[in-house]
Design a protein around this motif. Structure first.
Motif, PDB file in Angstrom:
ATOM      1  N   THR A   1      -2.437  -5.089  -7.077  1.00 15.75           N
ATOM      2  CA  THR A   1      -3.865  -5.144  -7.426  1.00 15.75           C
ATOM      3  C   THR A   1      -4.155  -6.452  -8.147  1.00 15.75           C
ATOM      4  OG1 THR A   1      -3.907  -2.732  -7.667  1.00 15.75           O
ATOM      5  CG2 THR A   1      -5.745  -3.969  -8.617  1.00 15.75           C
ATOM      6  N   ARG A   2      -5.027  -7.268  -7.551  1.00 13.10           N
ATOM      7  CA  ARG A   2      -5.405  -8.531  -8.169  1.00 13.10           C
ATOM      8  C   ARG A   2      -6.627  -8.269  -9.066  1.00 13.10           C
ATOM      9  NH1 ARG A   2      -3.934 -13.447  -6.742  1.00 13.10           N
ATOM     10  NH2 ARG A   2      -3.246 -12.707  -4.678  1.00 13.10           N
TER      11      ARG A   2
ATOM     12  N   VAL B   1      -1.086  -7.228 -10.418  1.00 17.30           N
ATOM     13  CA  VAL B   1      -0.322  -6.112 -10.981  1.00 17.30           C
ATOM     14  C   VAL B   1       0.287  -5.314  -9.834  1.00 17.30           C
ATOM     15  CG1 VAL B   1      -0.401  -4.094 -12.467  1.00 17.30           C
ATOM     16  CG2 VAL B   1      -1.930  -6.029 -12.914  1.00 17.30           C
ATOM     17  N   PRO B   2       1.623  -5.143  -9.814  1.00 20.33           N
ATOM     18  CA  PRO B   2       2.252  -4.340  -8.759  1.00 20.33           C
ATOM     19  C   PRO B   2       1.722  -2.906  -8.768  1.00 20.33           C
ATOM     20  CG  PRO B   2       3.894  -5.546 -10.035  1.00 20.33           C
ATOM     21  CD  PRO B   2       2.608  -5.679 -10.763  1.00 20.33           C
TER      22      PRO B   2
ATOM     23  N   HIS C   1      -7.469  -5.267  -3.846  1.00 18.20           N
ATOM     24  CA  HIS C   1      -6.208  -4.616  -3.496  1.00 18.20           C
ATOM     25  C   HIS C   1      -5.541  -5.404  -2.361  1.00 18.20           C
ATOM     26  CE1 HIS C   1      -7.148  -1.179  -6.041  1.00 18.20           C
ATOM     27  NE2 HIS C   1      -8.354  -1.158  -5.483  1.00 18.20           N
ATOM     28  N   THR C   2      -4.363  -5.966  -2.629  1.00 19.04           N
ATOM     29  CA  THR C   2      -3.618  -6.767  -1.648  1.00 19.04           C
ATOM     30  C   THR C   2      -2.329  -6.060  -1.284  1.00 19.04           C
ATOM     31  OG1 THR C   2      -2.388  -8.014  -3.308  1.00 19.04           O
ATOM     32  CG2 THR C   2      -4.593  -8.828  -2.732  1.00 19.04           C
ATOM     33  N   ALA C   3      -1.576  -6.709  -0.390  1.00 16.70           N
ATOM     34  CA  ALA C   3      -0.295  -6.127   0.022  1.00 16.70           C
ATOM     35  C   ALA C   3       0.709  -6.125  -1.116  1.00 16.70           C
ATOM     36  CB  ALA C   3       0.255  -6.898   1.228  1.00 16.70           C
TER      37      ALA C   3
END
Length: 497
Positions: A477-478, A450-451, A472-474
């Motif tokens: 949110t995974r 989710v952006p 939380h990735t670049a």
């Protein structure tokens, strides 16, 4: 009108400060009693409690009244009652517990209990509920104590009420009429008042009494006996028949009104279902601490009072499980042994809140003398309301007042139970964990990236779903979570392998 009133209080029972208020009229003399009420606390509903007690007399206060209207007299004067019960089966302890409960009901209704009598019989007397000798003893007790009302621990037929009143020469009411009176005092909402009125009319309809031939307008030809004279013969209708017809008309209107209000309640339940919000109903015996538990779990601020049937109108609030899932918690009307069937019918739309729930939290007073009897009575009413097969958690309340040995025995007898105290908060985390484990879990498992711009979706997953993994990735949110089908469809656009 000239009014003279003096208030005398027993300082040992309730500390008060009395002061005399001067008045311009020499005939008017009032003594004002100032009590220190606790500051309003949203966790106990203290303002509502103060309003309810504003016109309630306190037992032990003596009042001397002169030149006062009947309405004010009825507000201030406690009815003095004698209780009578028939012990038909079970142990003497069961009979005494039933009479003690009748005493609490009487005090909640605003009466002062003077004496209680129990008779051992295989079944109640068909004419006077108790035997002829016991009627004479009851009459002597009424005269000796100065009682003005007799309350019977059972539902009396119209003939039994009439015969007993003729023998003891004071007003006689039964357990059903007493409970209906308490409901009439405590109902606040429009729906609650309509339900109570319907129950009262259903009870009183077969118990209407005529006032003799002077109110009769029935005299037709020879059937009238010719005693009425010229000009009064013909079809007529007695006063009691008119009253019955008007009551039936009123009951039909109340049923239509309750059905219309039921639609609004059903609409709210459907909206919660669309949002996939699980529902939990708090049920239990009256005065078991259901409203206190609701306040402890949600901070609802509903009225809390140490009295029977303090809550009549259901209250629904949001709550969260220990893992953060949202659910609704509904406080419902308390139950009692031998709950009048008129009330069960009239409050059926309210009891549907329990029948439509996903889980029932059954609150039990752990400090009561017969908690297992209360559990049986509540489950009997739940089965009648169509909620007998719902998942149930038994919350044994008032752990701060109960005997630890009795609490341990109850937990052994009742599976899926937890000991709590709504007053101190003990056991509340364990109760929330049990609720979270019993509530239905979301059906669909999803994996989505989710952006960060769609943080609202992440919040919905945390609020309505069950998060299994979050990172939380670049890019955003995974999430790996279990959600309802509607939210799963929204997250499909961000699904990952």
């Amino acid at each position: 009108m000239t009014l003279r009133r003096e208030e005398h209080t027993d300082a040992d029972r309730l500390p008060v400060t009395a002061q005399t208020v001067p008045a311009d009229d020499a005939d008017l003399r009032l003594t004002v009693v100032d009590r220190e009420f606790p500051v309003d606390d949203p966790a106990t509903g203290e303002l509502d409690l103060e309003d309810r007690q504003a016109l309630r007399r306190v037992a032990g206060f003596s009042t001397q009244l002169t030149d006062i209207t009947e309405v004010e007299y009825r507000r201030l004067q406690l009815e003095r009652v004698v209780l009578v019960g028939v012990w038909t089966g079970g142990s003497i302890a069961d009979a005494e517990n039933s009479l003690r409960e009748l005493k609490l009901l009487s005090e909640t209704a605003g009466a002062e209990v003077l004496e209680g009598l129990i008779q051992r019989r295989s079944r109640p007397d068909q004419a006077t509920y108790i035997g002829r000798g016991k009627v004479e003893e009851l009459r002597d007790e009424v005269i000796a104590t100065g009682a003005d009302t007799v309350i019977c621990d059972g539902e009396l037929s119209p003939a039994q009420l009439r015969n007993l009143e003729e023998r003891v020469k004071v007003k006689v009411i039964d357990r059903t009429a007493l409970i209906l009176d308490i409901f009439a005092q405590h109902a606040k909402s429009r729906e609650g008042k309509a339900q109570v009125e319907l129950a009262q009319l259903s009870y009183f309809l077969p118990r209407l009494r005529g006032w003799g031939g002077n109110l009769s307008r029935q005299a037709g030809g020879r059937a009238g006996g010719g005693t009425g004279g010229v000009g009064v013969r013909g079809p007529g209708e007695t006063k009691i028949e008119l009253d019955r017809r008007r009551i039936r008309t009123r009951m039909a209107k109340l049923r239509r009104d309750i059905e219309a209000m039921k639609t609004g309640r059903s609409t709210k339940r459907q909206r919660r279902r669309r949002n996939a919000v699980p529902s939990v109903a708090i049920a239990g015996y009256t005065n078991a601490g259901k409203s206190s538990l609701l306040n402890r779990l949600t901070g609802a601020g509903v009225l809390v009072e140490d009295a029977l049937f303090a809550t009549l109108d259901p209250t629904t609030r949001r709550a969260t499980t220990s893992d953060g899932r949202l659910f609704t918690l509904t406080d419902t009307v308390g139950f009692v042994r031998h709950l009048p069937h008129q009330l069960v019918e009239a409050f059926r739309s309210t009891l549907e809140e329990v029948a439509e729930a996903d889980l029932v939290v059954h609150v039990v007073d752990g400090s009561h003398a017969d908690p297992t009897g209360q559990i049986s009575a509540v489950r009997e009413v739940l089965a009648e309301a169509g909620a007998g097969d719902l998942p149930e958690i038994v919350a044994i309340n008032k752990a701060d007042l109960a005997d630890p040995i009795e609490l341990a025995r109850l937990q052994t007898l009742v599976p899926r139970s937890v000991v709590v105290s709504a007053r101190t908060g003990a056991g509340i985390p364990e109760l929330l964990e049990m609720i979270g484990a019993e509530l239905p879990h979301p059906e669909v498992e999803v994996s989505a990236l989710v952006p960060y711009a769609r943080g609202d979706l992440v919040a919905k997953v945390h609020e309505h779903g069950e998060v299994i993994e979050v990172e939380h990735t670049a890019d955003g949110t995974r999430l790996r979570a279990r959600v309802d089908p509607g939210l799963a469809a929204t997250l499909n656009g961000f699904a990952t392998a």
